[in-house]
Design a protein around this motif. Sequence first.
Motif, short mmCIF file in Angstrom:
data_model
loop_
_atom_site.label_atom_id
_atom_site.label_comp_id
_atom_site.label_asym_id
_atom_site.label_seq_id
_atom_site.Cartn_x
_atom_site.Cartn_y
_atom_site.Cartn_z
N LEU A 62 -20.61 0.62 14.51
CA LEU A 62 -21.25 0.93 15.79
C LEU A 62 -22.74 0.61 15.72
O LEU A 62 -23.31 0.51 14.63
N PRO A 63 -23.38 0.47 16.86
CA PRO A 63 -24.81 0.13 16.86
C PRO A 63 -25.66 1.20 16.17
O PRO A 63 -25.31 2.38 16.17
N ALA A 64 -26.76 0.77 15.58
CA ALA A 64 -27.70 1.71 14.95
C ALA A 64 -28.12 2.77 15.95
O ALA A 64 -28.37 2.49 17.13
N GLY A 65 -28.18 4.00 15.47
CA GLY A 65 -28.57 5.11 16.33
C GLY A 65 -27.40 5.90 16.88
O GLY A 65 -27.58 7.02 17.36
N ASP A 66 -26.19 5.33 16.84
CA ASP A 66 -25.01 6.07 17.29
C ASP A 66 -24.70 7.15 16.25
O ASP A 66 -24.51 6.84 15.08
N PRO A 67 -24.65 8.42 16.66
CA PRO A 67 -24.45 9.50 15.68
C PRO A 67 -23.11 9.42 14.96
O PRO A 67 -22.96 9.99 13.86
N ARG A 68 -22.14 8.70 15.52
CA ARG A 68 -20.83 8.58 14.88
C ARG A 68 -20.86 7.66 13.66
O ARG A 68 -19.88 7.55 12.93
N ARG A 69 -22.02 7.01 13.44
CA ARG A 69 -22.19 6.22 12.23
C ARG A 69 -22.48 7.10 11.01
O ARG A 69 -22.30 6.67 9.87
N ASP A 70 -22.92 8.31 11.26
CA ASP A 70 -23.40 9.18 10.18
C ASP A 70 -22.24 9.91 9.51
O ASP A 70 -21.33 10.40 10.18
N ASP A 71 -22.30 10.00 8.20
CA ASP A 71 -21.29 10.72 7.43
C ASP A 71 -21.60 12.21 7.47
O ASP A 71 -22.29 12.76 6.61
N THR A 72 -21.10 12.88 8.50
CA THR A 72 -21.33 14.31 8.69
C THR A 72 -19.99 15.02 8.87
O THR A 72 -18.98 14.39 9.19
N PRO A 73 -19.96 16.34 8.70
CA PRO A 73 -18.72 17.08 8.96
C PRO A 73 -18.19 16.86 10.38
O PRO A 73 -16.97 16.80 10.58
N GLU A 74 -19.08 16.72 11.33
CA GLU A 74 -18.67 16.50 12.71
C GLU A 74 -18.00 15.13 12.88
O GLU A 74 -16.97 15.00 13.56
N THR A 75 -18.60 14.10 12.25
CA THR A 75 -17.99 12.76 12.30
C THR A 75 -16.62 12.77 11.64
O THR A 75 -15.65 12.20 12.16
N ARG A 76 -16.52 13.42 10.49
CA ARG A 76 -15.25 13.50 9.77
C ARG A 76 -14.17 14.13 10.65
O ARG A 76 -13.07 13.58 10.79
N LYS A 77 -14.51 15.27 11.25
CA LYS A 77 -13.52 15.96 12.09
C LYS A 77 -13.13 15.11 13.28
O LYS A 77 -11.94 14.99 13.61
N THR A 78 -14.11 14.48 13.92
CA THR A 78 -13.82 13.64 15.10
C THR A 78 -12.89 12.49 14.74
O THR A 78 -11.89 12.25 15.43
N LEU A 79 -13.20 11.77 13.68
CA LEU A 79 -12.41 10.60 13.31
C LEU A 79 -11.00 10.99 12.87
O LEU A 79 -10.02 10.33 13.24
N LEU A 80 -10.88 12.05 12.11
CA LEU A 80 -9.56 12.47 11.65
C LEU A 80 -8.71 12.99 12.81
O LEU A 80 -7.50 12.75 12.85
N GLN A 81 -9.33 13.68 13.75
CA GLN A 81 -8.57 14.14 14.91
C GLN A 81 -8.15 12.96 15.79
O GLN A 81 -7.07 12.99 16.39
N MET A 82 -8.98 11.95 15.87
CA MET A 82 -8.58 10.72 16.58
C MET A 82 -7.39 10.08 15.88
O MET A 82 -6.43 9.62 16.53
N TYR A 83 -7.44 10.07 14.57
CA TYR A 83 -6.31 9.52 13.81
C TYR A 83 -5.02 10.29 14.11
O TYR A 83 -3.99 9.69 14.44
N ALA A 84 -5.07 11.61 14.01
CA ALA A 84 -3.87 12.42 14.20
C ALA A 84 -3.28 12.23 15.59
O ALA A 84 -2.06 12.07 15.76
#
Length: 259
Positions: free
Chosen positions: A38-60
């Motif tokens: 994703l473009p620089a500055g998008d918070p979903r680029r960051d390795d954070t607990p929130e990103t982890r939860k979001t991506l894994l829930q998208m997967y499920a």
Amino acid sequence: MAPFDLRSFKGIFFDIYATLIDWESGIYPQLLKLSQKLPAGDPRRDDTPETRKTLLQMYAANEKIVEHDNPTLAYPKILESVYDRIAAALGVPDAANDADRVAFGKSIGEWPAFPDTVEAMKVLAKHYKLFVLSNVDNESFGRTLAGPLKGVHWDGIYTAEQIGSYKPNPRNYEYVVNKLKTDFGISKDETLMVAQNLDIDHASAKALGFRPAVWIARYAGNAAMGGDREELEAKGLIDLGAAYETLGEMAEAVERAFA
């Protein structure tokens, strides 16, 4: 209702990925690699607990849809389709043409086992017949068996590829009941399900009349995928016979029960 008695079962069937295999740790790094396009500055680029939860829930969420719509599609292709859907939802350009998508589809055999898994399974094998019921193809499970689950004994391995559908289709669970009865003389009432996943496996176990099952509450009960215990119990959708944070804890309880 009779108290939960670990000695009253003869056979156990397991959901593998999330229960014996740490699939969140296997899946997340690859999805993070995707979101970091994703473009620089998008918070979903960051390795954070929130990103982890979001991506894994998208997967499920996407995995359930793809498996429901494609009951005979091989699991690596399921993973590729899930990857494409997540890429589209994130708005990552050209991800569908990325070799990372194919690598994601083939990655299942590389997902690590939880550190307690192999030794705990050796303990359980002393007291029960042990079976796999997993939403994977034979080849992918073979790689898991040769890698992170090397040394684990199975009396029967039943995959979505063999059955022709994916859980939570009732026929997958009925397949296990029939195989255990026909091949091992183990009745449904003598069969125990052990799984981390609440909203698929434990909800299905209750709906299909299995005895209360064992929840392995991986990630200290705070998994990103698998459903919320309080919510599902409040709705009367699950019935847990016992809960352990690890399979090792369950193995210790079994040893005490049979001592």
